[in-house]
Design an enzyme around this catalytic site. Structure first.
Site, PDB file in Angstrom:
ATOM      1  N   TYR A 471      70.945  31.636  35.681  1.00  0.00           N
ATOM      2  CA  TYR A 471      70.472  32.404  36.854  1.00  0.00           C
ATOM      3  C   TYR A 471      71.568  32.425  37.822  1.00  0.00           C
ATOM      4  CZ  TYR A 471      66.117  30.306  35.411  1.00  0.00           C
ATOM      5  OH  TYR A 471      65.039  29.919  34.702  1.00  0.00           O
ATOM      6  N   HIS A 472      72.765  32.753  37.201  1.00  0.00           N
ATOM      7  CA  HIS A 472      74.193  32.937  37.864  1.00  0.00           C
ATOM      8  C   HIS A 472      74.498  34.308  37.866  1.00  0.00           C
ATOM      9  CE1 HIS A 472      75.395  28.632  36.875  1.00  0.00           C
ATOM     10  NE2 HIS A 472      74.157  28.496  37.781  1.00  0.00           N
ATOM     11  N   PRO A 473      73.806  35.514  38.361  1.00  0.00           N
ATOM     12  CA  PRO A 473      74.257  37.008  38.231  1.00  0.00           C
ATOM     13  C   PRO A 473      75.373  37.105  39.387  1.00  0.00           C
ATOM     14  CG  PRO A 473      72.066  36.973  39.177  1.00  0.00           C
ATOM     15  CD  PRO A 473      72.302  35.363  38.472  1.00  0.00           C
TER      16      PRO A 473
END
Ligand SMILES: Cc1cc2nc3c(=O)[nH]c(=O)nc-3n(C[C@H](O)[C@H](O)[C@H](O)COP(=O)(O)OP(=O)(O)OC[C@H]3O[C@@H](n4cnc5c(N)ncnc54)[C@H](O)[C@@H]3O)c2cc1C
Length: 536
Positions: A471-473
């Site tokens: 969840y690090h876009p």
């Protein structure tokens, strides 16, 4: 309502809350902060372990999914994003990591003046209150509480020992001189409560009369006069969805995050000319980089079965859970006060690599799906491993001119051989840690991927079946000065005026670690630049 402000900040997430805090410090500066979601009143937001309940909660989460990912057996990957005050900092894992010195020095080497590690260190120190006190790397007195995990499981300590046994050095501060090694994560938890940026930045300033926070306000477009941004249109989603215009004398700053900031630019006519024209959007400014350069961390679980040592499996049994609940209610301690991961490790997937390029998030918990498809805890532990500097690049683009339609997200995970090989190496190293003699007494069988998965091909097949996002876009409105850059190094959108972006989307390359702390730094630096430019 048609009002005039000095600045309009779109998105009250990690960066937006910090930016609104900084811009409204000057009492003469009238700031409007618009948030598509509601207030952060859901109790699970504030109980650290509650984050597990928020992953699919449609009221406070955009619940995005990628398009079918070709290298992951065409699976759609879940991308939760906070749609609530605090944004993702209200639903994230609370792990506080800055990234490596070289990550920021790389941004600077691309021509981004002011973004080297040494230039950003004062911002990192300034925004935190480190419970351990200040030193060359740590700060005290800032809004954001940074602390260690309150109490640890024996299994966490054993994992640290096993990693040391496997050649990693103990690191007592991943945000200090080096990120290299194994140790305990610092977290954004204060006395058992989540420290989102809504809690740390907005709550203490609710009496500032020059800051207006408008929730349930879905911004649909940036408004321009000639080439200057002069305001935004938004829909009040709780009051009949009517369209509202807000105007500003100063600047509009987009803090919608790596999915929504490029979406909003495209809806406003800023993006690739041909793409916008084919979607029926009138072109304001041709910027081919909008929505491109998407990067994320892909992670895969290694679950080790255990016996004779405490894990979440024992803690969730009815009597123990009741004890944990009471402990939390009366002392804000126990399992419910834990973050997503307690132990971390940063290591090299190949001894030739000059700095750590893989990260483990470790938790003394393991789950399996039962025959009804429900996840149940089992006696075991999980280390999830990701490759930190992927070369795969994806994109985010609108699918129509409807602002409520989710954009198409193509992460293109594992589209490069480099990323596949490094993740396979990461899995092998994680397994080697679990194989350490230190764990001999407690080890049972490997739950995932399991003993039948041994060769590189089998490991890659497992990754394709099971890997998920960390969840690090980032990177979809990248900062720089090449043809694909969307903002310059003062975060101004190229080709127009009065419009900046401050969030994860401006990172030119992904960090070697978690991304929340750096988003706050981006916001703080943006505020300084806005105020500096206004003065000059
Ligand atoms: C489940 C999860 C776990 C994570 N765990 C960690 C962790 O442990 N440690 C870590 O460092 N990082 C973690 N991250 C990543 C980190 O939280 C994000 O990188 C960071 O929060 C991004 O900040 P941002 O300001 O760019 O965007 P966000 O925080 O997403 O903020 C964007 C805000 O803008 C609002 N918005 C969007 N569009 C509009 C619109 N059109 N109108 C009005 N408002 C709008 C959104 O609702 C949201 O509130 C995690 C993320 C997730 C989702």
């Amino acid at each position: 309502m048609d009002d005039t402000y000095d600045h309009i900040v779109v998105g009250a997430g990690t960066a937006g809350c910090a930016l609104a805090y900084q811009l409204s410090r000057e009492s003469t500066n009238r700031v409007l902060l618009l948030e598509a979601g509601g207030r952060d009143s859901h109790p699970m937001i504030h109980i650290p372990l509650g984050f597990a309940f928020l992953m699919k909660h449609k009221d406070i989460n955009w619940c995005y999914q990628t398009e079918p990912e070709p290298e992951l057996q065409n699976r759609r990957i879940d991308w939760p994003r906070g749609r609530v005050l605090g944004g993702c900092s209200s639903i994230n894992g609370m792990v506080h990591i800055r990234g490596q010195r070289e990550d920021f020095d790389h941004w600077a080497s691309l021509g981004n003046r002011g973004w080297s590690y040494d230039e950003l260190l004062p911002y990192f120190k300034h925004h935190e209150h480190n419970a351990k006190g200040s030193n060359r790397y740590r700060g005290v007195g800032g809004p954001l509480w940074v602390d260690e995990v309150p109490c640890q499981f024996d299994m966490s300590a054993l994992f640290v020992k096993a990693a040391i046994d496997e050649g990693l050095a103990f690191n007592e501060d991943f945000n200090g001189a080096t990120e290299d090694g194994v140790g305990y994560f610092q977290v954004n938890i204060k006395r058992g409560r989540r420290q989102s940026t809504a809690v740390a930045y907005l709550k203490p300033i609710r009496k500032r009369t020059n800051l207006t926070v408008q929730t349930h306000a879905l911004t649909t477009r940036v408004l321009f006069e000639d080439d200057r941004a002069v305001g935004v249109s938004y829909r009040h989603t709780r009051r009949g969805g009517g369209s509202v215009t807000a105007r500003c004398k100063g600047e509009v700053i987009l803090c919608g995050g790596a999915i929504n900031s490029p979406q909003l630019l495209e809806l406003s006519g800023i993006g690739d000319q041909a793409r916008l024209a084919s979607g029926g959007v009138a072109v304001k400014q041709h910027l081919p980089g909008v929505g491109e350069n998407l990067q994320d961390h892909l992670t895969v679980n290694i679950c080790q079965g255990l016996k004779g040592i405490n894990t979440y499996y024992e803690e969730v049994k009815p009597l123990r859970f009741l004890e944990n609940l009471l402990q939390y209610i009366f002392a804000r301690r126990g399992m419910l006060a834990f973050p997503s991961a307690q132990v971390g490790a940063f290591f090299r997937t190949d001894p030739q690599v000059e700095r750590p390029d893989a990260q483990i998030h470790f938790a003394p918990a393991a789950g399996e799906y039962n025959d009804k498809g429900t996840m149940v805890t089992v006696p075991g532990t999980t280390a999830t491993v990701c490759y930190l500097r992927p070369s795969s690049r994806g994109s985010v683009h609108i699918q129509s001119d409807d602002p409520t339609q989710h954009p198409a997200i193509c992460a293109n995970y594992l589209s490069s051989e480099n990323d596949r090989q490094h993740l396979i190496a990461g899995v092998k190293k994680t397994r080697a840690i679990f194989a350490s003699p230190v764990l001999e007494k407690h080890r049972t069988s490997e739950l995932l991927p399991g003993d039948n998965v041994q060769s590189d091909e089998e490991i890659l097949d497992y990754i394709r079946r099971e890997a998920v996002s960390v969840y690090h876009p980032v990177g979809t409105c990248k900062m720089g000065n090449d043809g694909m850059a969307v903002v310059d190094d003062r975060l101004r959108v190229r080709g127009v005026s009065g419009l900046r972006i401050a969030d994860a989307s401006v990172m030119p390359t992904i960090l070697s670690g978690n991304t929340n702390a750096a988003c706050i730094v981006i916001a703080d630096k943006c505020a300084d630049m806005i105020l500096e430019d206004r003065r000059s």
